[in-house]
Every structure is written in C-alpha cells, then in structure tokens.
Design a protein around this motif. Structure first.
Motif, short mmCIF file in Angstrom:
data_model
loop_
_atom_site.label_atom_id
_atom_site.label_comp_id
_atom_site.label_asym_id
_atom_site.label_seq_id
_atom_site.Cartn_x
_atom_site.Cartn_y
_atom_site.Cartn_z
N ARG A 56 8.15 3.60 2.58
CA ARG A 56 8.00 2.42 3.42
C ARG A 56 9.11 2.34 4.47
NH1 ARG A 56 7.96 -0.87 -0.36
NH2 ARG A 56 10.18 -1.38 -0.36
N ASN A 94 -1.88 -0.03 8.65
CA ASN A 94 -0.98 -1.11 8.26
C ASN A 94 -1.01 -2.28 9.23
OD1 ASN A 94 0.46 -0.17 10.45
ND2 ASN A 94 2.17 0.65 9.24
N ASN A 96 -2.51 -3.62 4.85
CA ASN A 96 -2.24 -2.27 4.37
C ASN A 96 -3.48 -1.69 3.67
OD1 ASN A 96 0.75 -1.94 4.90
ND2 ASN A 96 0.75 -3.84 3.73
N VAL A 124 -5.27 2.15 2.20
CA VAL A 124 -5.24 3.58 1.91
C VAL A 124 -6.65 3.97 1.49
CG1 VAL A 124 -4.23 5.43 0.53
CG2 VAL A 124 -2.87 3.40 1.07
N THR A 143 8.65 5.39 7.07
CA THR A 143 7.43 5.55 7.85
C THR A 143 6.73 4.25 8.20
OG1 THR A 143 5.94 5.72 5.95
CG2 THR A 143 7.06 7.74 6.65
N GLY A 175 -2.57 3.42 12.56
CA GLY A 175 -3.43 4.01 11.54
C GLY A 175 -3.62 5.47 11.85
N LEU A 218 -4.97 5.97 6.64
CA LEU A 218 -4.01 4.92 6.38
C LEU A 218 -4.03 3.92 7.53
CD1 LEU A 218 -0.96 7.20 5.45
CD2 LEU A 218 -2.53 6.13 3.84
N TRP A 266 4.74 2.78 6.04
CA TRP A 266 3.54 2.71 5.21
C TRP A 266 3.88 2.13 3.85
CZ3 TRP A 266 -0.54 3.41 8.08
CH2 TRP A 266 -0.47 4.26 9.18
N ASP A 267 3.15 1.07 3.46
CA ASP A 267 3.34 0.45 2.15
C ASP A 267 2.27 1.01 1.21
OD1 ASP A 267 4.02 -1.13 0.03
OD2 ASP A 267 3.25 -3.00 0.88
N ILE A 268 2.65 1.98 0.40
CA ILE A 268 1.71 2.66 -0.49
C ILE A 268 2.21 2.51 -1.93
CG2 ILE A 268 0.65 4.88 -1.08
CD1 ILE A 268 1.07 5.74 1.80
#
Length: 217
Positions: free
Chosen positions: A128, A68, A203, A205, A131, A72, A66, A133-135
């Motif tokens: 998001r 962003n 971002n 993944v 953490t 990472g 990952l 993280w935009d998943i």
C-alpha cells in the motif's frame, strides 16, 4: 505513498479498466446445506474454519485487474505459497515490466519498483505504501480458494451459497468477495474458483484464473 512508485505501477499495468462481475442471477442455495458443504471443502483444502491462509502449499496463474478510484490497470499474476513463504509476481506482457513480492517469517520484500527493493514487516502495508494499492494479502490466501479467512484475525464471515452449494459471495473484514465459475481442483481436490472479485469501497481486485496448481505439480 511514493508518487514515483504509484506512477511506475500504473504504467506497468497499462492503465486498463477493472470491470466488475455481473450480479448473480441464480437463486441462492440452502444456507445450512451450503455451510455443511463448505466445511467439507475446507477440510479437503487443508483448512479449518480458523485455518491458516498461508497453508498448505498451492499456486495459481491468473489475469488480474486492480482499481483504487484513482488509477486502475491489468496484468498477469503468479501466486505461490508453501513452507511459510508467499511469492507474488505481477507482470505486464506489453511493457515487459513487473514487480515481485516475497513474504516469509522475517517480513516482506518488494522488488521491481524505482529506487530498489523495499522491506517491511507487514506485506499489505508495504504494498500500500509503495504503490497505493490496498490488497488484503493475508486474507486473500483463503478468499482466492473460496474459503473464509480466520475469524480471530478478520472477524466473522457471511457466506452466500449458490444452488450447487459452492460459495457465491463472502463478506468479511469490510470486503466483499464474489465468485463466478468454478473448476475441479488440482489432483482431484475440491472445486476452485475461476473468476474472483474482491472489493471494499473504491478498492477492487479482480482475477480470472488460468491455472491452479497443488503441492506436487
């Protein structure tokens, strides 16, 4: 975003880099033939062109990276879904830390970060906020299997096919999903991707799939 939560996840993932897939060198496949082959794949997967990304039951085990733009990392991901439920388990073998996300009709619960479990109605928003993280979880259930997500929820998809008529690239909802390498599906099902990278801006993944599973394994 919680700084402690973001730092904890960064430590979990070991601050490893997230390498991009190399650009495809092979020529593109015929778009009409690719679209026809994709319709057959979707049917075999139990998905229509506007199918539910949360169905049917399946699972995968993969190495994940990952990034962003600020941090990472990498670890192992187990994804399983079925009967209206989704379970994600991310772990870092070196630190033996991990977090788990469970999603059902009642909402999402994230466990394993400092401060105890957190709940929210929206799984992607919860991840998001906790953490950084935009998943795109709701669409990933389709994209991971090389399928476009429903246009009604995510807008139209643009698909580029490889000469073997399998998807090479899906562009949808501002994300670009690229595929490199495919394997026979579980239980003589359709081919499934082995390497997947989804990106939007900074971002990213990236997954390298070690095993796919179906409903009955």
């Amino acid at each position: 975003m919680s700084l402690r939560a973001g730092a904890a996840l960064a430590a979990l993932l070991g601050l490893a880099g997230c390498a991009s897939l190399p650009p495809p060198a092979a020529p593109a496949g015929d778009p009409d033939a690719g679209a026809a082959a994709q319709r057959l794949r979707l049917q075999a997967l139990g998905l229509g062109e506007d199918g539910d990304c949360a169905a049917p039951a399946w699972r995968l085990s993969a190495r994940v990276a990952l990034a962003n733009g600020r941090q990472g990392g990498s670890g192992r991901l187990d994804w399983s879904q079925g009967a209206g439920q989704l379970h994600l388990q991310l772990s870092a073998p070196v630190t033996r830390q991990g977090w788990a996300l469970d999603v059902d009709a009642g909402g999402a619960t994230l466990r394993g970060l400092e401060g105890g479990p957190r709940r929210a109605a929206d799984a992607a928003g919860l991840l998001r906020d906790a953490t950084g993280w935009d998943i795109p979880l709701a669409a990933l259930g389709c994209w991971l299997r090389g399928a476009q997500a429903p246009a009604a929820a995510f807008g139209p998809a643009r698909i580029t096919y490889a000469p073997d008529l399998l998807p090479r690239r899906i562009e949808q909802a501002g994300w670009v999903v690229e595929y490199a390498g495919w394997a026979p599906g579980a239980f003589d099902g359709p081919a499934l991707p082995l390497r997947i990278e989804a990106s939007r801006g900074e971002n990213r993944v990236r997954l390298v799939v070690d095993a796919w599973g179906g409903r009955d394994d």
